[in-house]
Design a protein around this motif. Structure first.
Motif, PDB file in Angstrom:
ATOM      1  N   ARG A 197       0.854  -1.194   0.000  1.00 49.39           N
ATOM      2  CA  ARG A 197       0.000   0.000   0.000  1.00 49.39           C
ATOM      3  C   ARG A 197       0.885   1.237   0.000  1.00 49.39           C
ATOM      4  NH1 ARG A 197      -1.860   1.083   6.235  1.00 49.39           N
ATOM      5  NH2 ARG A 197       0.077   0.406   7.228  1.00 49.39           N
ATOM      6  N   LEU A 198       0.340   2.319  -0.552  1.00 52.41           N
ATOM      7  CA  LEU A 198       1.043   3.598  -0.591  1.00 52.41           C
ATOM      8  C   LEU A 198       0.206   4.629   0.148  1.00 52.41           C
ATOM      9  CD1 LEU A 198       3.176   5.643  -1.617  1.00 52.41           C
ATOM     10  CD2 LEU A 198       1.840   5.817  -3.735  1.00 52.41           C
ATOM     11  N   LEU A 199       0.799   5.238   1.162  1.00 54.48           N
ATOM     12  CA  LEU A 199       0.175   6.319   1.917  1.00 54.48           C
ATOM     13  C   LEU A 199       0.808   7.628   1.469  1.00 54.48           C
ATOM     14  CD1 LEU A 199       0.495   4.526   5.348  1.00 54.48           C
ATOM     15  CD2 LEU A 199      -1.668   4.937   4.194  1.00 54.48           C
ATOM     16  N   VAL A 200       0.007   8.536   0.914  1.00 58.61           N
ATOM     17  CA  VAL A 200       0.502   9.810   0.408  1.00 58.61           C
ATOM     18  C   VAL A 200      -0.043  10.938   1.269  1.00 58.61           C
ATOM     19  CG1 VAL A 200       0.592  11.379  -1.557  1.00 58.61           C
ATOM     20  CG2 VAL A 200       0.642   8.912  -1.931  1.00 58.61           C
ATOM     21  N   VAL A 201       0.860  11.785   1.757  1.00 67.56           N
ATOM     22  CA  VAL A 201       0.465  12.921   2.587  1.00 67.56           C
ATOM     23  C   VAL A 201       0.762  14.198   1.824  1.00 67.56           C
ATOM     24  CG1 VAL A 201       0.753  14.094   4.795  1.00 67.56           C
ATOM     25  CG2 VAL A 201       1.044  11.604   4.661  1.00 67.56           C
ATOM     26  N   ASP A 202      -0.265  14.997   1.582  1.00 72.29           N
ATOM     27  CA  ASP A 202      -0.109  16.281   0.892  1.00 72.29           C
ATOM     28  C   ASP A 202      -1.357  17.112   1.178  1.00 72.29           C
ATOM     29  OD1 ASP A 202       0.058  18.400  -1.096  1.00 72.29           O
ATOM     30  OD2 ASP A 202       1.560  17.160  -2.106  1.00 72.29           O
ATOM     31  N   ASP A 203      -1.166  18.351   1.598  1.00 67.83           N
ATOM     32  CA  ASP A 203      -2.331  19.196   1.864  1.00 67.83           C
ATOM     33  C   ASP A 203      -2.783  19.971   0.626  1.00 67.83           C
ATOM     34  OD1 ASP A 203      -0.373  21.103   1.627  1.00 67.83           O
ATOM     35  OD2 ASP A 203      -0.547  21.892   3.668  1.00 67.83           O
ATOM     36  N   ILE A 204      -2.136  19.713  -0.514  1.00 71.95           N
ATOM     37  CA  ILE A 204      -2.487  20.332  -1.798  1.00 71.95           C
ATOM     38  C   ILE A 204      -2.517  21.855  -1.671  1.00 71.95           C
ATOM     39  CG2 ILE A 204      -3.988  20.132  -3.815  1.00 71.95           C
ATOM     40  CD1 ILE A 204      -5.105  17.623  -2.777  1.00 71.95           C
ATOM     41  N   SER A 205      -1.525  22.399  -1.005  1.00 76.16           N
ATOM     42  CA  SER A 205      -1.492  23.846  -0.801  1.00 76.16           C
ATOM     43  C   SER A 205      -0.460  24.549  -1.664  1.00 76.16           C
ATOM     44  CB  SER A 205      -1.189  24.145   0.675  1.00 76.16           C
ATOM     45  OG  SER A 205       0.108  23.677   1.029  1.00 76.16           O
ATOM     46  N   VAL A 206       0.435  23.778  -2.325  1.00 75.31           N
ATOM     47  CA  VAL A 206       1.514  24.382  -3.102  1.00 75.31           C
ATOM     48  C   VAL A 206       1.068  24.557  -4.546  1.00 75.31           C
ATOM     49  CG1 VAL A 206       3.898  24.164  -3.877  1.00 75.31           C
ATOM     50  CG2 VAL A 206       3.248  23.344  -1.604  1.00 75.31           C
TER      51      VAL A 206
END
Length: 341
Positions: A93-102
């Motif tokens: 599994r792949l856990l991706v963390v990004d707040d999509i703020s950039v």
């Protein structure tokens, strides 16, 4: 890479993000290591490379299980496989963390692209600022096998490592983007020139690893045609089976039936920090001093010093790694050249 996957990756690739070479490397690393839990901080085209690597690894693992289980006859493939790889299903599994703020990234397109490729079952997208995650949330991920860090500043990278390294499984790997940074320097004639140098984080990690019994490996891959978004830093945590056996290099070669043509290859000048670390132990100082006075065998040293043979062997291993002693003609001797400037 199939056409649809190639198109999807191109659609998420941003030249300014600099992962056009890093992405395929990440896919290859994923296939090689077959990680179960992968964490990515900072989404983009590299997310698809990781997912494609996990898909490839899952398909290859299933094929290998059929070989090991006898459902498929492939003696050549079977000869290189570890039987334990057939014990259970491989479900990564792949856990991706990004707040999509950039602004300017393709993070907001990742989930749709993964779904279009049929890879969304492998993906968990955490739309959060990494540093807002609690210790309990990080713990819930379990042991991490592969971590890809491509977000934030040097200080952020240090924070990511501080949080995730303790959770990295033995044998696990952390990959960071941009181990080098562009800076300016004044030349002798007074002009200002651009220089690309290792980041402060890379420099400190190299200092940490350059000691006896280091617990991880450091490798940097450069992209010399760039001055930003350049290269990769790989950190690999040692597994228990990689522990130092405590036997000097030349003795192990002889045990394997090989005749060493040279001593331990010394790749560059011996740095002072490993020397000081090697001599921080009283037994090692005593063994080194004895060899300065008179070359000897390991057994002879143990008898002269009244020290257990195992302790002498362990001391010689550390001293040899630091470049302080060498083994030739079945005798140990001190290396004077190590003290040269």
């Amino acid at each position: 890479m199939d056409v649809s996957a190639d198109e999807a990756v191109r659609g998420l690739t941003r030249p300014g993000m600099g992962t056009e070479n890093a992405g395929p490397v990440l896919r290859a690393v994923t296939r090689m290591t077959r990680p179960r839990t992968v964490v990515e901080v900072g989404a983009g085209s590299s997310t698809l490379h990781l997912l494609l690597g996990l898909r490839d690894a899952q398909e290859e693992a299933a094929a290998d299980r059929r070989v090991i289980g006898g459902a498929v006859t492939d003696d050549e493939r079977a000869s290189v496989l570890h039987p334990r790889s057939a014990l259970d299903d491989y479900a990564p599994r792949l856990l991706v963390v990004d707040d999509i703020s950039v602004a300017g990234t393709s993070a907001h397109q990742v989930s749709d692209a993964a779904r279009a490729l049929g890879l969304d079952s492998l993906l968990t997208f955490v739309e959060r600022d990494f540093f807002d995650l609690t210790e309990q949330e990080l713990d819930a991920w379990g042991p991490l096998d592969l971590v890809w860090l491509d977000a934030g500043t040097q200080a952020d990278d240090a924070g990511f490592l501080a949080a995730l390294w303790p959770r990295l499984a033995p044998g696990g790997t952390v990959v960071l983007h941009e181990p080098y940074l562009a800076t300016t320097a004044e030349t002798r004639d007074g002009r200002t020139a651009c220089r690309v140098v290792p980041t402060p984080l890379v420099q400190d990690l190299r200092r940490q690893v350059a000691v006896p019994q280091g617990e991880f490996d450091v490798l940097t891959l450069s992209e010399p045609h760039k001055h930003r978004q350049t290269g990769l830093l790989l950190l690999r945590k040692h597994a228990a089976w990689e522990r130092d056996r405590g036997v000097p290099f030349t003795e192990e070669l002889q045990a394997l039936g090989e005749t060493p043509s040279v001593g331990v290859p010394r790749l560059g000048a011996a740095p002072r920090q490993p020397i000081l670390a090697a001599l921080a132990d009283a037994t090692r100082r005593t063994v080194h001093s004895a060899l300065v006075l008179n070359p000897d065998t390991a057994e002879g040293l143990a008898a002269r010093l009244g020290t257990a043979p195992a302790q002498v062997t362990e001391a010689l291993t550390v001293l040899q790694r630091a470049g302080l002693v060498s083994y030739e003609d079945q005798r140990w001797s001190a290396v004077d050249e190590v003290w040269q400037p």
